[in-house]
Motif scaffolding. Sequence first.
Motif, short mmCIF file in Angstrom:
data_model
loop_
_atom_site.label_atom_id
_atom_site.label_comp_id
_atom_site.label_asym_id
_atom_site.label_seq_id
_atom_site.Cartn_x
_atom_site.Cartn_y
_atom_site.Cartn_z
N GLN A 38 0.82 -1.22 0.00
CA GLN A 38 0.00 0.00 0.00
C GLN A 38 0.84 1.26 0.00
O GLN A 38 0.37 2.32 -0.34
CB GLN A 38 -0.98 -0.01 1.18
N ARG B 245 -3.69 -4.83 -12.25
CA ARG B 245 -4.87 -4.82 -11.40
C ARG B 245 -4.81 -3.73 -10.34
O ARG B 245 -5.77 -3.53 -9.61
CB ARG B 245 -5.07 -6.19 -10.76
N GLY C 210 -0.49 -3.38 6.00
CA GLY C 210 0.32 -4.50 5.51
C GLY C 210 -0.45 -5.80 5.55
O GLY C 210 -1.68 -5.82 5.66
N TRP D 196 -14.31 -3.47 -14.75
CA TRP D 196 -13.34 -4.13 -13.88
C TRP D 196 -12.89 -3.16 -12.80
O TRP D 196 -12.51 -2.02 -13.09
CB TRP D 196 -12.15 -4.56 -14.75
N LYS E 279 -10.27 -2.10 -9.75
CA LYS E 279 -8.91 -2.34 -9.28
C LYS E 279 -8.90 -2.79 -7.82
O LYS E 279 -9.74 -2.37 -7.03
CB LYS E 279 -8.08 -1.04 -9.42
N VAL E 280 -7.97 -3.66 -7.52
CA VAL E 280 -7.72 -4.08 -6.14
C VAL E 280 -6.23 -3.85 -5.89
O VAL E 280 -5.42 -4.33 -6.70
CB VAL E 280 -8.08 -5.56 -5.93
N PRO E 281 -5.81 -3.12 -4.87
CA PRO E 281 -6.60 -2.62 -3.74
C PRO E 281 -7.65 -1.57 -4.10
O PRO E 281 -7.54 -0.88 -5.10
CB PRO E 281 -5.53 -2.00 -2.83
N HIS E 282 -8.67 -1.53 -3.24
CA HIS E 282 -9.65 -0.45 -3.23
C HIS E 282 -8.92 0.73 -2.64
O HIS E 282 -8.63 0.75 -1.45
CB HIS E 282 -10.83 -0.89 -2.35
N MET E 283 -8.54 1.68 -3.49
CA MET E 283 -7.69 2.77 -3.03
C MET E 283 -8.29 4.11 -3.43
O MET E 283 -8.56 4.33 -4.61
CB MET E 283 -6.29 2.64 -3.65
N TRP F 209 -10.99 7.62 -2.30
CA TRP F 209 -12.06 8.19 -1.49
C TRP F 209 -13.39 7.58 -1.87
O TRP F 209 -13.83 7.71 -3.00
CB TRP F 209 -12.11 9.70 -1.69
N TYR G 171 -10.91 8.06 3.06
CA TYR G 171 -9.83 7.47 2.27
C TYR G 171 -9.61 6.01 2.66
O TYR G 171 -9.37 5.68 3.83
CB TYR G 171 -8.53 8.26 2.47
N VAL H 148 -7.58 2.24 1.68
CA VAL H 148 -6.61 1.47 0.90
C VAL H 148 -6.53 0.06 1.50
O VAL H 148 -6.00 -0.14 2.59
CB VAL H 148 -5.23 2.17 0.78
N TYR I 192 -18.11 -1.22 -3.04
CA TYR I 192 -17.02 -1.34 -4.02
C TYR I 192 -17.19 -2.72 -4.66
O TYR I 192 -16.73 -3.72 -4.11
CB TYR I 192 -15.66 -1.20 -3.35
#
Lengths: 261, 218
Positions: free
Chosen positions: A124, A200, B55, B126, B128-132, B134, B156, B158, B177
């Motif tokens: 991250q 991705r 993490g 499609w 994206k992952v991570p969901h990052m 707002w 916010y 992530v 999401y």
Amino acid sequence: MGLAKRIIPCLDCDNGRVVKGVRFVDIRDAGDPVEVSKRYCDAGADEITFLDITASHEGRATTVDTVRDIAAQVFIPLTVGGGIRTLDDIRMMLNAGADKVGINTAAVFDPPFVRAAAERFGSQCIVVAVDAKQVAGDAEPKWEIFTHGGRKSTGIDAIEWCTRMVDYGAGEILLTSMDRDGTKSGFDNQLNCAVSSAVRVPVIASGGVGTLEHLAEGVLEGGVDAVLAASIFHFREFTIEQAKRHMAARGIEVRLSGGTV
Amino acid sequence: MSTVAVIDYGMGNLHSVAKAVEHVGRELDLDISVSITADAKTIAQADRVIFPGVGAIRDCMAEINRLNVGRMVAEAMQTRPVLAICVGMQALMARSEENGGVDCLGLTQGDVRYFGDELRDRSGAWLKVPHMGWNEVRQSRKHPLWEGVPDGSRFYFVHSYYVETSREDLVAGKTTYGEEMVSAFADRNIFATQFHPEKSQTAGLRLLGNFLKWRGES
């Protein structure tokens, strides 16, 4: 409604001042990075990217202080890039208050460094910054990774590189078109689209923004998750809020109330 | 003076959350002292406890178990307000799908799921992952930590994993999401967020301010 597309102002900083080089020459002073960051944050910036272009070793200490000052006043994500080469560099920036670090040259010369960084600090906070330049024609375009501010080719295919960096643990790709950077002629949306559909993780488009419509095109044509720009905001041609309103008017989901709630 | 302990189990950057809490304390003119610590005694004596985390869950749980952080959190939540953030929230659950399946603390009722590699929105696009970034948080119930935070405010995020629970009564906020997920969770003295209030500007600082004033339960 769902996840908003992000607008990220980028502060290129040299010895503690915000500058913006057009194609990395003709550097113009755009102010104090802490004040500029606060102004952007208040205007609704979704994140701040701080790019250290200080060449000297002494300048690095200034950068850490500046990051610390920004982080104490700006409560949105802060990415710091420029000269990140070791795990200690990353630790130092995270301890100063950065949320993510951008790794560029070090990734090219030592790809496993990205893996080590992601394993130690988590994907991250690892953004891999990629400088790409088109090397083959428009019918079947190809892009390669360049270093040294776009002067040295590496022979590495940009799409393959981004995919590999994500496999190594990059949590985000900051994609700069070296053909467009500083030209104000808009993003390379073919490049953006090619990378964004190949990986991705989120992709941030950078390089070439001259108008608010360019920001919208990055999302609508390039398919990116975030757009980064420097000079159009630094010299107050446009505010972040104007950029958000323009994107919203083009049907893009953005965070509008940021600075005012 | 009141004290806030941010539990440091060696995973990730806790300076952001500590700085944001200090900032809010100054803005509200509260006399607070924030420490980033793994010391059991300091945590046991703190008036409020923040349980952060970033993490991978396996690494987090390894350190949490090694430092006996689970017991510190369990003890704190009996008597004092606890704010768990991101992986801190996930660590409170029974089990996570991450890293091939990891047992978590089981201090509340829920499990942690993966978004999947083929996550799509309603239009089929499609995701994206991570969901990052707002995203909107719809408040599922009243809670002192929502005081003055407009319903639907963006926070916010992530993360690649999210909390799922059968206890609807414990859900404090939801976010969409691809699918609907629990973005805030409230169980007795615990308030937990999947998002990062310390990175969520006005709305996030308001929530942190509410935490500094909250006396627990609700």
